[in-house]
Enzyme design. Sequence first.
Site, PDB file in Angstrom:
ATOM      1  N   SER A  34       0.825  -1.197   0.000  1.00 35.67           N
ATOM      2  CA  SER A  34       0.000   0.000   0.000  1.00 35.67           C
ATOM      3  C   SER A  34       0.870   1.263   0.000  1.00 35.67           C
ATOM      4  O   SER A  34       1.708   1.434  -0.880  1.00 35.67           O
ATOM      5  CB  SER A  34      -0.973  -0.039   1.181  1.00 35.67           C
ATOM      6  N   ASP A  91      -5.696  -3.409  -2.652  1.00 33.90           N
ATOM      7  CA  ASP A  91      -4.748  -3.155  -1.571  1.00 33.90           C
ATOM      8  C   ASP A  91      -4.187  -4.445  -0.966  1.00 33.90           C
ATOM      9  O   ASP A  91      -4.927  -5.328  -0.538  1.00 33.90           O
ATOM     10  CB  ASP A  91      -5.477  -2.354  -0.489  1.00 33.90           C
TER      11      ASP A  91
END
Length: 265
Positions: free
Chosen positions: A42, A154
């Site tokens: 991320s 993510d």
Amino acid sequence: MVEKPRVALALGAGGIYGYAHIGVLQVLEERNLRPDLVVGCSIGAVIGALYGAGLSSSQLEMLGTHLRRSHWLDVTMTRMGVVSGQRLEGVLRLLTRDRRLEDLDPPLAIVATDIQRGSKVVFTRGPAARAARASSAIPGIFSPVRLGEQLLVDGALLERVPVDTARALGASRVLAVALGAPRNGEPVPVRHLFDVVNQSFAIMQQALAAERTLRADVLVEPLAQEGNGTSPAQASALIQAGRDAAIAKIAEIESLFSREEARHG
């Protein structure tokens, strides 16, 4: 990728708290400590890409304190998200000079999630900007990234702090950075949609992440800060939190690097 990485730096997810990664990198740079491999998830993937592309910690700080959401946020309201992520990828392509993961220094591995299969995807080759965009595609906010048959979001869904991935790639030692630790049990500030989603991930993964990060040789945990990080002062406070957390562990960090140097003489 490095065949036998000695020390890997695992940069975890955490949204706006990712500014703290810059502070940790500053401390490492000041002491001439450079990992053989960076593994990012991320926001950790984004910072890792910029670092590997040659941006110094001071340049990262300047970028962090001057970049605004409007520079990388493109609200589009698609069927799968309210932000397309194309502007973020464009900024990353520009700042990384469109380099590939395997050509970064140190090389970078990026963790994403195939949301259709519920499986972890680890990028070690290919365009750094595309992989970083996929890894930071927060479900429900950013549109997923389609790559062949994979629909990527993510990486924090499966591995918020990518210690296990660093080990799997052969790292002998792992220095991990876990973002957003509460300040002495105080509530973590939640002020907007990004905070709500990010904190929801953190709560769901708290027990699992604690177990995994224990497998790091050294764990750096910058404390959560007030504010959303969009002003220069707030960004600076988060960067300082990263510095403070790294300095608090500096003896362990230096020992980690020196032990590997001694082993490989």
